[in-house]
Enzyme design. Structure first.
Site, PDB file in Angstrom:
ATOM      1  N   GLY A  10      50.700  44.260  39.932  1.00 24.66           N
ATOM      2  CA  GLY A  10      50.342  43.390  38.807  1.00 24.66           C
ATOM      3  C   GLY A  10      49.683  44.194  37.704  1.00 24.66           C
ATOM      4  N   THR A  95      49.140  29.812  46.967  1.00 24.27           N
ATOM      5  CA  THR A  95      48.981  31.278  46.930  1.00 24.27           C
ATOM      6  C   THR A  95      47.503  31.636  46.925  1.00 24.27           C
ATOM      7  OG1 THR A  95      50.996  31.495  45.647  1.00 24.27           O
ATOM      8  CG2 THR A  95      49.513  33.383  45.606  1.00 24.27           C
ATOM      9  N   ALA A 117      38.867  39.354  43.716  1.00 26.46           N
ATOM     10  CA  ALA A 117      38.861  39.020  42.288  1.00 26.46           C
ATOM     11  C   ALA A 117      38.807  37.513  42.117  1.00 26.46           C
ATOM     12  CB  ALA A 117      40.112  39.576  41.616  1.00 26.46           C
ATOM     13  N   TYR A 149      43.221  25.690  39.258  1.00 26.83           N
ATOM     14  CA  TYR A 149      43.092  27.144  39.404  1.00 26.83           C
ATOM     15  C   TYR A 149      41.622  27.518  39.684  1.00 26.83           C
ATOM     16  CZ  TYR A 149      42.995  32.059  37.996  1.00 26.83           C
ATOM     17  OH  TYR A 149      42.780  33.418  37.962  1.00 26.83           O
TER      18      TYR A 149
END
Ligand code: UDP
Length: 323
Positions: A10, A95, A117, A149
């Site tokens: 990423g 995920t 993170a 999120y």
């Protein structure tokens, strides 16, 4: 020293891989290339200290073997980007929760230090400035998908802290504020790669809302420096730490700055949040980190300016044609 980086292909993971390799460490990068890309790491594949594993972090058999052979873990694999969050909710939730659950369980099995993170989104609708690590988590209604999120990341934080408290697992939680720089794609919503791309193509610069919302942008190389320092700091274990820049700018001023710096002929086009995302969308109007804790812990302060960030993003796009 061998470090497993999940999400290693990423945007942030590929920069961190490069940094660790330059420091003489070995890196195993695990990525399913869902939002990451092979181009981000193709230049590293000839390095004998680098191993790329094309796999999801849900594959417990593979991840178990890799963790058993590594010294430390940096867990970056996650579904990110406001656009992705709005359009692919099941994937984002599964995920972020299942991925972190899997990696923490395996890290604990082998007693490996893990840096996780998290995100400044966990401050949610709290209108305090700046945000410090003990501030409240203030969510909007669950019908607004955006907040899912933040909730997934908050659950990740709770779980990591619980592993630390109950099993003494060495965990470090980093709340990343807007991290930007070369290789970041605008595909999932991120504003700087979008605006620079629009400026280079002389397209309209799409400012959402009234453009008065603010953000603080931190260069990815600064962020990687902070992550690396925190990973090696015994004092950071069991802590939640903000990482970012505290230089604040409105999105409208950002658009003007990018137009000026790229000498673009683009115009600004204001777009309502409703058109950009969906009806009922709520933005965070201000998002400034208190970075005194990371400074105190590891003596980190970001050094790259917004001008340098814009220059590096533009330079990368022009050199690679990736825009
Ligand atoms: N934004 C914008 N135009 C775009 C993309 C984003 O005005 O084409 C705005 C977005 O609404 C937000 C800010 O820029 O207020 C930062 O967006 P980004 O998705 O980069 O990060 P986040 O919202 O997670 O801070």
């Amino acid at each position: 020293m061998k470090v497993l980086i999940t999400g290693g292909a990423g945007f942030i993971g590929s920069h961190l891989s490069e940094k660790f390799l330059n420091e003489g460490k070995k890196v195993v990068s695990v990525d399913d290339l869902s939002t990451g890309s092979y181009e981000n790491i193709s230049h590293l594949t000839n390095n004998k200290n680098f191993q790329f594993v094309y796999e999801t972090i849900f594959n417990e058999t593979v991840v178990d073997r890799i963790v058993s052979e590594c010294d430390m873990i940096v867990h970056l694999a996650a579904a990110v980007g406001v656009e992705l969050v709005m359009s692919n909710q099941v994937k984002v939730i599964e995920t972020n929760i299942h991925g972190t659950d899997t990696i923490l369980k395996i890290a604990n099995r082998y007693r490996k230090k893990i840096l996780i993170a998290s995100t400044s989104e966990v401050y949610g609708k709290n209108d305090k400035t700046p945000f410090s690590e003990t501030d409240d988590f203030l969510m909007g209604a669950t019908i607004n998908a955006r907040w899912s999120y933040a909730c997934t990341k908050a659950i990740d934080e709770f779980l990591a802290l619980a592993y630390h408290k109950e099993f003494n697992l060495p965990v470090i939680i980093v709340r990343l504020f807007n991290t930007v720089g070369p290789k970041q794609t605008g595909q999932y919503g991120m504003v700087i790669p979008r605006f620079v791309k629009q400026a280079l193509k002389s397209e309209n610069i799409t400012v959402y809302g009234d453009g008065n919302q603010t953000r603080c942008f931190c260069h990815v190389t600064d962020v990687c420096q902070a992550l690396s320092k925190l990973l090696y700091s015994p004092k950071a274990v069991g802590e939640i730490v903000n990482v970012g820049s505290n230089y604040e700018i409105t999105i409208r001023d950002l658009a003007l700055k990018i137009i000026k710096q790229t000498k673009s002929k683009s115009n600004i086009k204001m777009i309502s949040y409703e058109k950009a995302y969906q009806s009922g969308f709520e933005d965070m109007l201000k998002r400034v980190p208190d970075i005194s804790k990371v400074k105190k812990l590891v003596n980190f302060v970001p050094v790259k300016s917004l001008e340098e960030i814009i220059y590096d993003v533009k330079d990368y796009m022009l050199k690679t044609g990736r825009y």
